[in-house]
Motif scaffolding. Structure first.
Motif, short mmCIF file in Angstrom:
data_model
loop_
_atom_site.label_atom_id
_atom_site.label_comp_id
_atom_site.label_asym_id
_atom_site.label_seq_id
_atom_site.Cartn_x
_atom_site.Cartn_y
_atom_site.Cartn_z
N LEU A 111 0.82 -1.22 0.00
CA LEU A 111 0.00 0.00 0.00
C LEU A 111 0.85 1.27 0.00
N ALA A 112 2.06 1.18 0.52
CA ALA A 112 2.92 2.37 0.58
C ALA A 112 3.21 2.93 -0.80
N THR A 113 3.26 2.06 -1.80
CA THR A 113 3.62 2.51 -3.15
C THR A 113 2.54 2.20 -4.17
N ASP A 114 1.38 1.73 -3.73
CA ASP A 114 0.30 1.35 -4.65
C ASP A 114 -0.33 2.60 -5.28
N SER A 115 -0.24 2.73 -6.59
CA SER A 115 -0.72 3.94 -7.27
C SER A 115 -2.23 4.11 -7.11
N GLY A 116 -2.97 2.99 -7.11
CA GLY A 116 -4.42 3.07 -6.91
C GLY A 116 -4.76 3.59 -5.54
N SER A 117 -4.02 3.14 -4.53
CA SER A 117 -4.24 3.62 -3.17
C SER A 117 -3.92 5.10 -3.06
N HIS A 118 -2.84 5.52 -3.70
CA HIS A 118 -2.49 6.94 -3.68
C HIS A 118 -3.59 7.78 -4.33
N GLN A 119 -4.15 7.28 -5.42
CA GLN A 119 -5.25 7.99 -6.07
C GLN A 119 -6.48 8.04 -5.17
N LEU A 120 -6.76 6.92 -4.50
CA LEU A 120 -7.91 6.86 -3.60
C LEU A 120 -7.79 7.91 -2.50
N ILE A 121 -6.61 8.02 -1.91
CA ILE A 121 -6.39 9.00 -0.85
C ILE A 121 -6.58 10.42 -1.38
N ASN A 122 -6.07 10.67 -2.57
CA ASN A 122 -6.27 11.98 -3.19
C ASN A 122 -7.75 12.29 -3.39
N GLU A 123 -8.51 11.28 -3.80
CA GLU A 123 -9.94 11.49 -4.05
C GLU A 123 -10.71 11.73 -2.75
N PHE A 124 -10.38 10.98 -1.71
CA PHE A 124 -11.04 11.20 -0.41
C PHE A 124 -10.68 12.58 0.14
N TYR A 125 -9.44 12.97 -0.03
CA TYR A 125 -9.00 14.29 0.42
C TYR A 125 -9.75 15.39 -0.34
N ALA A 126 -9.84 15.26 -1.66
CA ALA A 126 -10.52 16.27 -2.48
C ALA A 126 -12.00 16.37 -2.14
N ALA A 127 -12.59 15.23 -1.73
CA ALA A 127 -14.01 15.20 -1.38
C ALA A 127 -14.25 15.58 0.07
N GLU A 128 -13.18 15.95 0.78
CA GLU A 128 -13.25 16.36 2.19
C GLU A 128 -13.80 15.25 3.08
N LYS A 129 -13.38 14.03 2.81
CA LYS A 129 -13.74 12.89 3.64
C LYS A 129 -12.59 12.57 4.60
N ILE A 130 -12.86 11.79 5.61
CA ILE A 130 -11.85 11.43 6.60
C ILE A 130 -10.87 10.43 6.00
N VAL A 131 -9.58 10.70 6.17
CA VAL A 131 -8.52 9.76 5.82
C VAL A 131 -7.83 9.38 7.12
N SER A 132 -7.79 8.08 7.42
CA SER A 132 -7.32 7.63 8.73
C SER A 132 -6.54 6.33 8.62
N SER A 133 -5.79 6.01 9.67
CA SER A 133 -4.97 4.80 9.67
C SER A 133 -4.44 4.54 11.07
N VAL A 134 -3.83 3.37 11.23
CA VAL A 134 -3.23 3.05 12.53
C VAL A 134 -1.98 2.20 12.34
N CYS A 135 -1.00 2.39 13.21
CA CYS A 135 0.22 1.60 13.32
C CYS A 135 1.06 1.69 12.04
N HIS A 136 1.12 0.63 11.20
CA HIS A 136 1.81 0.71 9.93
C HIS A 136 0.86 1.14 8.80
N GLY A 137 -0.42 1.30 9.12
CA GLY A 137 -1.35 1.81 8.12
C GLY A 137 -0.93 3.17 7.57
N PRO A 138 -0.36 4.08 8.41
CA PRO A 138 0.11 5.35 7.88
C PRO A 138 1.18 5.22 6.80
#
Length: 236
Positions: A111-138
């Motif tokens: 997940l650290a380098t997954d391009s789809g995951s990076h895009q997903l985070i960008n989309e949630f950020y742009a939509a002003e949704k919560i982006v969260s994680s724990v431990c190694h999730g960050p």
């Protein structure tokens, strides 16, 4: 009756701990505790890079006797046993109120380098949704950059598994990168950690839209912070 909000739980598809020959994956209590906090209020959908059955870290399903919540979660064997492909959720941030990256060593390798995951985070950020994680999730957040070229975490307080905690686990040389160092770089020096290793630490930023926990003990409290943010915004 209002529709229940949806939260996307993202877990790793990676099951090998470097070149050690040991199995890894996502860490069961870090999915179980947040699930049990949020499930009474929100519909939870599970996703992973490859989809299908996801790998549990073998150590994490040796549940402590006093962790009845995780033990019951393990026995239920419900929807978390399988997952949808992460790519299926691209372009759908408006359907969700939050994304939560479950920890475990696995995310550091995929997940650290997954391009789809990076895009997903960008989309949630742009939509002003919560982006969260724990431990190694960050680790899934640490290398993400916005269209502007700035790090997603730039200027924001953040936490995740510390170098000291990694050393205590004996896997420093196995990790593809130092999570603490990467978060420190991406945030511009705003990495925060608990006073003592393995202590509870949850960091909330961006007005409740960026929520991260440091370690396994922080999993439940991280979900409580997500729940509080959803309630404050009137989503629950």
């Amino acid at each position: 009756m209002a529709l229940r909000p949806k939260v996307l739980f993202v877990v790793t598809s990676h099951d090998q701990l470097g070149n050690t020959g040991r199995k890894t994956g996502w860490y069961l209590p870090e999915g179980a505790h947040p699930h049990e906090v949020l499930a009474p209020y929100a519909d939870i959908i599970w996703a992973s890079p490859k989809g299908g059955i996801t790998p549990l870290d073998p150590m994490s399903d040796q549940v402590d006797d006093d962790d009845l919540l995780t033990r019951n979660f393990l026995l239920k064997k419900e929807s978390w046993r399988s997952s949808e492909k992460l790519a299926n959720f691209l372009g759908r941030a408006d359907e969700f109120e939050a994304v939560f990256y479950v920890g475990g060593w696995g995310p550091m390798f995929d997940l650290a380098t997954d391009s789809g995951s990076h895009q997903l985070i960008n989309e949630f950020y742009a939509a002003e949704k919560i982006v969260s994680s724990v431990c190694h999730g960050p680790g899934a957040l640490a290398k993400v950059k916005l269209p502007s070229g700035k790090y997603f975490l730039d200027g924001e307080p953040v936490t995740g598994y510390s170098n000291v905690e990694e050393g205590m686990a004996g896997v420093v040389e196995v990790m593809p990168f130092s999570l603490e160092d990467a978060l420190q770089t991406a945030s511009g020096g705003h990495y925060k950690k608990a006073t003592e290793p393995l202590g509870v630490n949850v960091v909330v930023a961006r007005g409740g839209k960026l929520i991260n926990g440091q370690n396994p003990a922080s999993a439940g409290p991280t979900a409580e912070a997500i729940l509080a943010s959803l309630k404050q915004s009137g989503k629950i």
